[in-house]
Design a protein around this motif. Structure first.
Motif, short mmCIF file in Angstrom:
data_model
loop_
_atom_site.label_atom_id
_atom_site.label_comp_id
_atom_site.label_asym_id
_atom_site.label_seq_id
_atom_site.Cartn_x
_atom_site.Cartn_y
_atom_site.Cartn_z
N PHE A 54 0.74 -0.89 0.17
CA PHE A 54 -0.43 0.06 0.10
C PHE A 54 0.64 1.57 -0.20
N LYS A 56 0.72 5.46 0.55
CA LYS A 56 0.08 6.93 0.35
C LYS A 56 -0.87 7.24 -0.80
N ILE A 57 -1.77 8.02 -0.63
CA ILE A 57 -2.30 8.77 -1.16
C ILE A 57 -1.61 10.81 -1.36
N SER A 61 1.16 10.02 -6.71
CA SER A 61 0.26 8.51 -6.50
C SER A 61 -0.80 7.68 -7.05
N ARG A 62 -1.80 9.54 -7.22
CA ARG A 62 -3.24 9.89 -8.10
C ARG A 62 -2.55 9.31 -9.15
N LEU A 65 -1.52 6.04 -10.18
CA LEU A 65 -2.54 4.53 -9.33
C LEU A 65 -3.70 4.94 -10.15
N ALA A 68 -6.62 3.10 -9.27
CA ALA A 68 -6.21 1.94 -8.12
C ALA A 68 -7.17 2.32 -6.92
N PRO A 69 -7.35 0.60 -6.16
CA PRO A 69 -8.13 -0.07 -4.71
C PRO A 69 -8.15 1.48 -3.83
N GLU A 70 -8.24 1.95 -3.32
CA GLU A 70 -8.53 3.08 -2.37
C GLU A 70 -9.20 2.26 -0.22
N ARG A 80 -5.18 4.24 1.38
CA ARG A 80 -3.92 3.75 0.74
C ARG A 80 -4.37 3.22 -0.56
N TYR A 81 -3.28 4.09 -1.41
CA TYR A 81 -4.03 3.03 -2.51
C TYR A 81 -3.08 1.83 -2.56
N VAL A 83 -1.30 -1.62 -4.39
CA VAL A 83 -0.42 -1.40 -6.06
C VAL A 83 -0.32 -2.66 -5.86
#
Length: 109
Positions: A54, A56-57, A61-62, A65, A68-70, A80-81, A83
């Motif tokens: 995972f 940090k957002i 990363s936005r 990713l 991507a699921p949060e 968090r994302y 990965v």
């Protein structure tokens, strides 16, 4: 078991493979309650929980990713994302980019 719950902890085999897989200067992990905090350039950028990475957002990363699921990596944590990409070059780029977005740790007196 982790924290007396039915949650699984990250295996040593997984984390050793994760570190060997990255082979990136500046990336290290620190054990915490059966899982691991991931540091890049001495900045906490994410965690490995239950054998999943995972991050940090952050603005970087936005972008990297998108879609991507949060998810919270563990009960009570901020989302968090998750990965799901295991491409070595992508992970190196992602961790470096998130590191650049995270403030430097405060110096202890």
């Amino acid at each position: 078991m982790k924290n007396g719950n039915n949650e699984m902890a990250t295996s040593k085999e997984y984390i050793n493979g994760f570190l060997q897989f990255l082979e990136l200067n500046g990336v290290r992990v620190y054990p915490m309650m059966g899982d691991y905090v991931v540091y890049c350039n001495d900045r906490a950028v994410g965690c490995v929980c239950d054998n999943r990475l995972f991050v940090k957002i952050t603005p970087a990363s936005r972008k990297l990713l998108a879609g991507a699921p949060e998810l919270p990596p563990y009960a009570g944590a901020k989302p968090r994302y998750l990965v799901e990409n295991d491409d070595k070059q992508f992970l190196a780029k992602l961790l470096q980019a998130v590191s650049a977005d995270v403030p430097a740790p405060k110096k202890r007196k």
